[in-house]
Design a protein around this motif. Structure first.
Motif, PDB file in Angstrom:
ATOM      1  N   LYS A 121       0.851  -1.202   0.000  1.00  0.00           N
ATOM      2  CA  LYS A 121       0.000   0.000   0.000  1.00  0.00           C
ATOM      3  C   LYS A 121       0.874   1.236   0.000  1.00  0.00           C
ATOM      4  O   LYS A 121       1.849   1.329   0.736  1.00  0.00           O
TER       5      LYS A 121
ATOM      6  N   ASN B 153      -6.255   8.831   1.769  1.00  0.00           N
ATOM      7  CA  ASN B 153      -6.692   9.405   3.048  1.00  0.00           C
ATOM      8  C   ASN B 153      -7.645  10.605   2.854  1.00  0.00           C
ATOM      9  O   ASN B 153      -7.586  11.587   3.594  1.00  0.00           O
TER      10      ASN B 153
ATOM     11  N   LYS C  42     -10.597  -0.582  10.830  1.00  0.00           N
ATOM     12  CA  LYS C  42      -9.549  -0.415  11.827  1.00  0.00           C
ATOM     13  C   LYS C  42     -10.175  -0.809  13.156  1.00  0.00           C
ATOM     14  O   LYS C  42     -10.687   0.034  13.907  1.00  0.00           O
TER      15      LYS C  42
ATOM     16  N   SER D  16      -7.401  -3.428   9.044  1.00  0.00           N
ATOM     17  CA  SER D  16      -6.251  -2.560   8.864  1.00  0.00           C
ATOM     18  C   SER D  16      -5.688  -2.122  10.209  1.00  0.00           C
ATOM     19  O   SER D  16      -6.420  -1.886  11.168  1.00  0.00           O
TER      20      SER D  16
END
Ligand SMILES: O=C(O)CCC(=O)c1ccccc1C(=O)O
Ligand SMILES: [Mg+2]
Length: 322
Positions: A142, A175, A249, A273
């Motif tokens: 990533k 992001n 997450k 993640s």
């Protein structure tokens, strides 16, 4: 039943700061908690907040732990407010640990068949360092985008895909830092490259409708991350029609019991993640992976190469502290 609560602060510097659209991050700080029941059984938990992602701050979590005055009940854990999602995760997973015994404290638990995605350094550095990351043995990398000028980032991307082995898939994580035009340019390039597994959170969570639309216009899938940083948001995105990939997450998402229900009820296509948690939370998350992830998507848990210290040393020092 009352559980005794013990907790310690930890601080772990990164080898190099993590650069994202949100800024520069140098040190992972968090809290390890230990619950002990009246018979002496122990459960470990971890609170690893990520305030710039929408969770509580470390100091809010710390104040919550202090406010317990050394004791907590199951009812109190269930009542931890949604404003403290990392605490919800830390305490509920620690309670589960007590039920399951000491397994979770082992340094590494071999989990069958979980693929890892490894996080590459941001920017130009990736061109010198991808080889080292490849040695970790992952199937997927990533790389952060939306940090620098798009022309420059696209130039680096094109160099990178020229040298990466064919078998490696690449995730691009913006992001939320792209505008609509930039997102379209990246998706077009991703489609042409044939190497991109998905583009993660191209636009700000405020632009959900545009992401829904983009997800229908390009071959390369989109994945939501910032848009689904906790379980309430995850539910909302599903209700608003998102059926694509969602990044979870888990350490900042809230109660794991609620996460299990959502993922199973809606058959979500999830990628777990890391938020740079230690193996206390990571081992728990690996358990969730085995339980909840169908198929062979790589999990975004390949981040241990980001830390300066050795995790085994760090943890054994921490044990001495308890
Ligand atoms: O998901 C991964 O593959 C690695 C973890 C990661 O990228 C990350 C780690 C900490 C904070 C935010 C993010 C992110 O996905 O944006
Ligand atoms: Mg992301």
């Amino acid at each position: 039943m009352n559980y005794f609560v013990d907790f310690r602060l930890y601080s772990r510097p990164f080898i190099q700061p993590l650069q994202t659209y949100h800024g520069v991050w140098k040190t992972r700080e968090g809290i390890i908690i230990r619950l002990t029941d009246t018979t002496g059984k122990i459960g470990w938990g971890e609170i690893a907040p990520l305030p710039w992602f929408g969770s509580e701050s470390l100091s809010e979590a710390w104040l919550f732990c202090q406010g317990l005055k050394g004791l907590i009940t199951v009812e109190q854990v269930k009542l931890i407010p949604d404003s403290l999602p990392s605490c919800q995760f830390g305490f509920e997973s620690a309670l589960e640990g007590i039920k399951l015994g000491h397994k979770q404290t082992q340094k590494t638990i071999k989990k069958g068949g979980v693929y890892y995605s490894y996080l590459l350094p941001t920017g130009e550095k990736v061109l010198q360092e991808w080889g080292k990351v490849l040695e970790k043995g992952g199937t997927t990398f990533k790389w952060k985008i939306g940090v620098k000028n798009i022309i420059e980032e696209m130039r680096i991307f094109e160099k990178l895909i020229e040298v990466l082995p064919q078998r490696i898939k690449l995730r691009l994580d913006a992001n939320g830092g792209l505008n609509l035009e930039e997102a379209k340019l990246w998706l077009k390039l991703a489609d042409e490259s044939g190497i991109v597994e998905f583009v993660e959170q191209p636009l700000s969570p405020l632009k959900f409708d545009f992401m829904l639309k983009l997800s229908q216009e390009y071959t390369t899938p989109l994945a939501l991350d910032e848009s689904v940083s906790n379980l309430i948001q995850l539910e909302q995105c599903y209700q608003q029609g998102w059926r694509g990939i969602v990044i979870i997450k888990a350490a900042i998402a809230g109660f794991p019991t609620r996460l299990r229900q959502l993922v199973q009820n809606y058959s979500l296509d999830i990628v777990f993640s890391s938020v740079f948690e230690t193996s206390i939370a990571r081992n728990y998350i690996l358990g969730l992976t085995e339980e909840l992830v169908k198929g062979d998507r790589a999990m975004g848990l390949g981040v241990d190469h980001w830390f300066k210290d050795d995790e085994a040393d760090f943890l054994s020092n921490l044990w001495k502290n308890f």
